[in-house]
Scaffold this motif. Sequence first.
Motif, PDB file in Angstrom:
ATOM      1  N   ARG A  54      -9.438  -7.067 -11.411  1.00 40.19           N
ATOM      2  CA  ARG A  54      -8.699  -6.685 -10.216  1.00 40.19           C
ATOM      3  C   ARG A  54      -7.350  -7.408 -10.122  1.00 40.19           C
ATOM      4  N   SER A  94      -5.663  -5.356  -1.362  1.00 44.09           N
ATOM      5  CA  SER A  94      -6.564  -6.513  -1.375  1.00 44.09           C
ATOM      6  C   SER A  94      -6.244  -7.424  -2.553  1.00 44.09           C
ATOM      7  N   ALA A 113     -11.327  -2.113   1.775  1.00 39.29           N
ATOM      8  CA  ALA A 113     -11.155  -1.775   0.363  1.00 39.29           C
ATOM      9  C   ALA A 113     -12.473  -1.499  -0.343  1.00 39.29           C
ATOM     10  N   GLY A 150      -2.391 -10.914  -6.440  1.00 36.25           N
ATOM     11  CA  GLY A 150      -1.947 -10.134  -5.295  1.00 36.25           C
ATOM     12  C   GLY A 150      -1.398 -11.023  -4.203  1.00 36.25           C
ATOM     13  N   VAL A 180       0.820  -1.210   0.000  1.00 34.33           N
ATOM     14  CA  VAL A 180       0.000   0.000   0.000  1.00 34.33           C
ATOM     15  C   VAL A 180       0.859   1.268   0.000  1.00 34.33           C
ATOM     16  N   SER A 205      -3.510  -7.955 -11.913  1.00 29.33           N
ATOM     17  CA  SER A 205      -2.562  -7.249 -12.786  1.00 29.33           C
ATOM     18  C   SER A 205      -2.467  -7.881 -14.157  1.00 29.33           C
ATOM     19  N   LYS A 207      -4.469   6.298  -2.908  1.00 28.35           N
ATOM     20  CA  LYS A 207      -5.738   5.655  -3.183  1.00 28.35           C
ATOM     21  C   LYS A 207      -5.919   4.435  -2.286  1.00 28.35           C
ATOM     22  N   ALA A 219     -13.689  -5.618  -3.604  1.00 31.58           N
ATOM     23  CA  ALA A 219     -12.799  -6.571  -2.934  1.00 31.58           C
ATOM     24  C   ALA A 219     -13.594  -7.600  -2.152  1.00 31.58           C
ATOM     25  N   GLU A 271      -8.722  -0.726  -3.623  1.00 30.50           N
ATOM     26  CA  GLU A 271      -7.466  -1.476  -3.711  1.00 30.50           C
ATOM     27  C   GLU A 271      -6.975  -1.857  -2.311  1.00 30.50           C
TER      28      GLU A 271
END
Length: 251
Positions: A138, A132, A211, A196, A43, A140, A125, A215, A129
């Motif tokens: 959500r 999570s 989130a 993630g 984060v 990448s 932000k 999420a 996100e």
Amino acid sequence: MDAREERAVGTPTAATAKAATRPIAAEFFGTLILVLFGVGSAVLAVKYIGALGIALAFGLTLLALAYGLGPISGSHVNPAVTLGMLLARRIPAHTAIQYWVAQLLGGIVGAALLLLVASQVPGLKIRGEFGSNGYGTRSSVGINIFGAFVAEVLLTFLLVFVCLAVTDKLALDGFDGLSIGLALAVANLVGIPLTGASVNPARSLGPAVFAGPAALSQLWLFLVAPLVGGALAAVVHRMTHPTARSGEDLP
């Protein structure tokens, strides 16, 4: 019986109760620390350390916890690890339930503390996100729901299998924490671009709570898949380590 005798009689009970709460407290604070610093690296510092740095943050944090809390609770700090230990008959069911409650609460409190820090950073932000886990839009790499489930099962399998293997009586003493920390770092290196990298229901629950709906709508996968991976690791460990100390730690 005078007051001194009453205190003397009561002391063993109080000491026993205190000793029984220490492992639960260790799991709570250990999970809190893992979420605060592991998810915190994603984060607060992702622009500076990248995926490699996040993976190392998780692995090194678990490494430190393994040596710091291992003698107290085993330093599971992960419901999937606790499930693996339960199925391997290393801990009784009531201990596993207490650990699960402590871990999930620790994950939420750790995420809350992280939110407190992150809220002080202008322009950061958080909504949607906040470290999570996710799949589809959500993720990448846009991994689909099936791929995310399989990935989380396999990544968690690696971590829990290593935890079970290095803590049985055939393992070399002194290197348990290093092996476990490296396993989590590797799981994160592979898993961060995909989902993630959860491999830990408590790690996923805490950030998802803050989130937002997106999420939370995908959270089920990151609660279920790691538990499946932990259970699979216990089954395979029983086959590969037939002389492991199943049940030796039970009362």
